[in-house]
Motif scaffolding. Sequence first.
Motif, PDB file in Angstrom:
ATOM      1  N   PRO A   1      43.744 -46.041  10.089  1.00  0.00           N
ATOM      2  CA  PRO A   1      43.440 -44.632   9.786  1.00  0.00           C
ATOM      3  C   PRO A   1      44.648 -43.680  10.972  1.00  0.00           C
ATOM      4  N   SER A   2      45.486 -42.426  10.078  1.00  0.00           N
ATOM      5  CA  SER A   2      46.243 -41.855  11.068  1.00  0.00           C
ATOM      6  C   SER A   2      46.102 -40.379   9.912  1.00  0.00           C
ATOM      7  N   ALA A   3      46.661 -39.033  10.644  1.00  0.00           N
ATOM      8  CA  ALA A   3      46.565 -37.378  10.155  1.00  0.00           C
ATOM      9  C   ALA A   3      48.423 -37.366  10.407  1.00  0.00           C
ATOM     10  N   GLY A   4      48.718 -36.618   9.854  1.00  0.00           N
ATOM     11  CA  GLY A   4      50.012 -36.051   9.713  1.00  0.00           C
ATOM     12  C   GLY A   4      50.506 -34.473   8.494  1.00  0.00           C
ATOM     13  N   MET A   5      51.234 -34.266   8.683  1.00  0.00           N
ATOM     14  CA  MET A   5      52.279 -33.624   8.280  1.00  0.00           C
ATOM     15  C   MET A   5      53.692 -33.704   8.201  1.00  0.00           C
ATOM     16  N   LYS A   6      54.303 -34.223   6.152  1.00  0.00           N
ATOM     17  CA  LYS A   6      55.299 -33.377   6.358  1.00  0.00           C
ATOM     18  C   LYS A   6      55.961 -32.371   6.122  1.00  0.00           C
ATOM     19  N   TRP A   7      56.889 -31.757   6.380  1.00  0.00           N
ATOM     20  CA  TRP A   7      57.832 -30.648   5.953  1.00  0.00           C
ATOM     21  C   TRP A   7      58.937 -30.858   5.146  1.00  0.00           C
ATOM     22  N   ILE A   8      58.993 -30.722   4.204  1.00  0.00           N
ATOM     23  CA  ILE A   8      60.400 -30.931   3.631  1.00  0.00           C
ATOM     24  C   ILE A   8      61.319 -29.604   2.735  1.00  0.00           C
TER      25      ILE A   8
ATOM     26  N   MET B   1      58.218 -35.155   9.716  1.00  0.00           N
ATOM     27  CA  MET B   1      57.402 -35.819   9.703  1.00  0.00           C
ATOM     28  C   MET B   1      56.242 -35.924  11.188  1.00  0.00           C
ATOM     29  N   VAL B   2      55.349 -35.096  11.156  1.00  0.00           N
ATOM     30  CA  VAL B   2      54.630 -34.972  12.584  1.00  0.00           C
ATOM     31  C   VAL B   2      53.271 -36.181  11.964  1.00  0.00           C
ATOM     32  N   LEU B   3      52.939 -37.009  13.496  1.00  0.00           N
ATOM     33  CA  LEU B   3      51.618 -37.712  12.936  1.00  0.00           C
ATOM     34  C   LEU B   3      50.720 -36.964  14.057  1.00  0.00           C
ATOM     35  N   SER B   4      49.959 -36.788  13.769  1.00  0.00           N
ATOM     36  CA  SER B   4      48.471 -36.870  14.922  1.00  0.00           C
ATOM     37  C   SER B   4      47.470 -37.708  15.420  1.00  0.00           C
ATOM     38  N   SER B   5      47.084 -37.826  16.597  1.00  0.00           N
ATOM     39  CA  SER B   5      46.005 -38.260  17.360  1.00  0.00           C
ATOM     40  C   SER B   5      44.980 -38.374  17.077  1.00  0.00           C
ATOM     41  N   LEU B   6      43.886 -39.587  16.107  1.00  0.00           N
ATOM     42  CA  LEU B   6      43.070 -39.044  16.155  1.00  0.00           C
ATOM     43  C   LEU B   6      41.844 -39.174  16.842  1.00  0.00           C
ATOM     44  N   ARG B   7      42.079 -39.122  17.943  1.00  0.00           N
ATOM     45  CA  ARG B   7      41.156 -39.134  18.764  1.00  0.00           C
ATOM     46  C   ARG B   7      41.290 -37.929  19.637  1.00  0.00           C
ATOM     47  N   ASN B   8      42.115 -37.078  20.101  1.00  0.00           N
ATOM     48  CA  ASN B   8      42.473 -35.658  20.470  1.00  0.00           C
ATOM     49  C   ASN B   8      42.926 -34.513  20.157  1.00  0.00           C
ATOM     50  N   GLY B   9      43.845 -35.508  18.670  1.00  0.00           N
ATOM     51  CA  GLY B   9      45.118 -34.114  17.907  1.00  0.00           C
ATOM     52  C   GLY B   9      45.413 -33.846  18.050  1.00  0.00           C
ATOM     53  N   GLN B  10      46.207 -34.880  19.444  1.00  0.00           N
ATOM     54  CA  GLN B  10      47.394 -33.993  19.929  1.00  0.00           C
ATOM     55  C   GLN B  10      48.234 -35.295  18.692  1.00  0.00           C
ATOM     56  N   PRO B  11      49.678 -34.391  19.240  1.00  0.00           N
ATOM     57  CA  PRO B  11      50.569 -34.866  18.299  1.00  0.00           C
ATOM     58  C   PRO B  11      51.571 -36.345  18.661  1.00  0.00           C
ATOM     59  N   GLN B  12      51.516 -37.336  17.456  1.00  0.00           N
ATOM     60  CA  GLN B  12      51.749 -38.476  18.875  1.00  0.00           C
ATOM     61  C   GLN B  12      53.250 -39.373  18.539  1.00  0.00           C
ATOM     62  N   ALA B  13      53.891 -38.673  17.530  1.00  0.00           N
ATOM     63  CA  ALA B  13      55.285 -38.464  16.846  1.00  0.00           C
ATOM     64  C   ALA B  13      55.696 -37.868  16.486  1.00  0.00           C
ATOM     65  N   VAL B  14      56.912 -37.351  16.486  1.00  0.00           N
ATOM     66  CA  VAL B  14      57.903 -36.349  14.999  1.00  0.00           C
ATOM     67  C   VAL B  14      58.803 -37.357  14.722  1.00  0.00           C
ATOM     68  N   VAL B  15      58.749 -37.937  13.609  1.00  0.00           N
ATOM     69  CA  VAL B  15      59.654 -38.435  12.570  1.00  0.00           C
ATOM     70  C   VAL B  15      60.855 -38.014  12.308  1.00  0.00           C
ATOM     71  N   GLU B  16      62.044 -38.337  11.806  1.00  0.00           N
ATOM     72  CA  GLU B  16      62.451 -37.792  10.525  1.00  0.00           C
ATOM     73  C   GLU B  16      62.089 -38.877   9.828  1.00  0.00           C
ATOM     74  N   ALA B  17      62.448 -37.910   8.704  1.00  0.00           N
ATOM     75  CA  ALA B  17      61.592 -38.370   7.168  1.00  0.00           C
ATOM     76  C   ALA B  17      61.863 -38.140   5.716  1.00  0.00           C
ATOM     77  N   SER B  18      63.151 -37.585   5.565  1.00  0.00           N
ATOM     78  CA  SER B  18      64.067 -37.466   4.120  1.00  0.00           C
ATOM     79  C   SER B  18      63.901 -39.248   3.964  1.00  0.00           C
ATOM     80  N   VAL B  19      64.533 -39.591   5.155  1.00  0.00           N
ATOM     81  CA  VAL B  19      64.411 -41.630   4.841  1.00  0.00           C
ATOM     82  C   VAL B  19      63.052 -41.767   4.694  1.00  0.00           C
ATOM     83  N   ILE B  20      62.330 -41.486   5.052  1.00  0.00           N
ATOM     84  CA  ILE B  20      60.649 -41.809   4.638  1.00  0.00           C
ATOM     85  C   ILE B  20      60.127 -41.359   3.145  1.00  0.00           C
ATOM     86  N   SER B  21      60.927 -40.398   3.252  1.00  0.00           N
ATOM     87  CA  SER B  21      60.226 -39.150   2.006  1.00  0.00           C
ATOM     88  C   SER B  21      60.714 -40.656   0.549  1.00  0.00           C
ATOM     89  N   ALA B  22      62.571 -40.728   0.762  1.00  0.00           N
ATOM     90  CA  ALA B  22      62.655 -41.202  -0.540  1.00  0.00           C
ATOM     91  C   ALA B  22      62.759 -42.435  -0.091  1.00  0.00           C
TER      92      ALA B  22
END
Length: 334
Positions: A58-65, A83-104
């Motif tokens: 499982p994972s949680a996050g948000m894309k801002w496009i 895109m920001v990925l968040s920890s499901l254990r404590n809610g803290q940010p795990q990664a900030v990822v460039e997401a235009s390539v992911i989105s395409a």
Amino acid sequence: MSRILDGRSAEVIDVVAQAYRLHEEGRTSLPHSTFLRFPDAPANRIIGLPAFLGGDNPSAGMKWIASFPGNIESGVDRASAVMVLSSLRNGQPQAVVEASVISAKRTAASAALAAGLLLPEEGATTGVTLIGCGVINAEILHFLKTRLPSLTEATVYDQDPVRAAAFVRTAEQKAPGVTVTVAPERSKALAAHRLVSLATTSAEPYLPVDAFAPGATVLNVSLRDIRPETILAAQNVVDDADHVCRERTSPDLAQQLSGNRDFIDASIGALAGATSSFRRDPARTVIFSPFGLGVLDLAVAQLVHEEARRQELGVLVEDFLITPEAATEPAAAH
């Protein structure tokens, strides 16, 4: 990003298919996307897509496009994203990822998955029509070639002939073995093949009921090219009816015109999970309208994050959050 995802198109399609299946099973949380619009620039928008994806990993996050169509005229990509990925254990940010390539790539993987599930004779499909010669259709062509190895021809059309000509050169790299022809008119492009991908920046529908060849399979990626009457006359598959029937998409306009959603025949998640009784009528057009669910971005971003950690790529930030000790220190004077 490209270093991680290049050469893994089949894996990305599998990841997208699994995300669709989990969504169909109710193992996701997917609030409506938030649209930020600008009164003085109505063509521009920024969309926030929060999501939770369940399952074994499982994972949680948000894309801002952001989508700024005017960028194209100045040689800048229309879309940019993070895109920001968040920890499901404590809610803290795990990664900030460039997401235009992911989105395409997740968009293209979704389209290719749908083509494979909806084409009446998948192995016999040799050609595709691409309306709109931008980044998305270039990725769609690549992913279609991955999903449909029999593909050898593509006919393309764009309102800008220069962009269409440049697309031919891009396609040679994206889909080796596919011969690309530029059509002088949109109608000639649409008549060339029974598999069609629409990826434009159109804000208003323009394609009538007779736009497509009988039995066409249409990937309605940009969502606003097809008139509502055309939608109502076709068989329709969507990713999520609640998400796609809003914001004046073609399915939304069809819903307003008909007063219901009875025109929607199936979801792509049910087809991917083989839980749908949908059968396509080979004499009718079938239209796949994907809103673009945040769980797809999440699934691909998670793949990128895990592989980046394995390869020790990116920048590790050890002290992203303020420590309790730092929070109690007096602020420095300026």
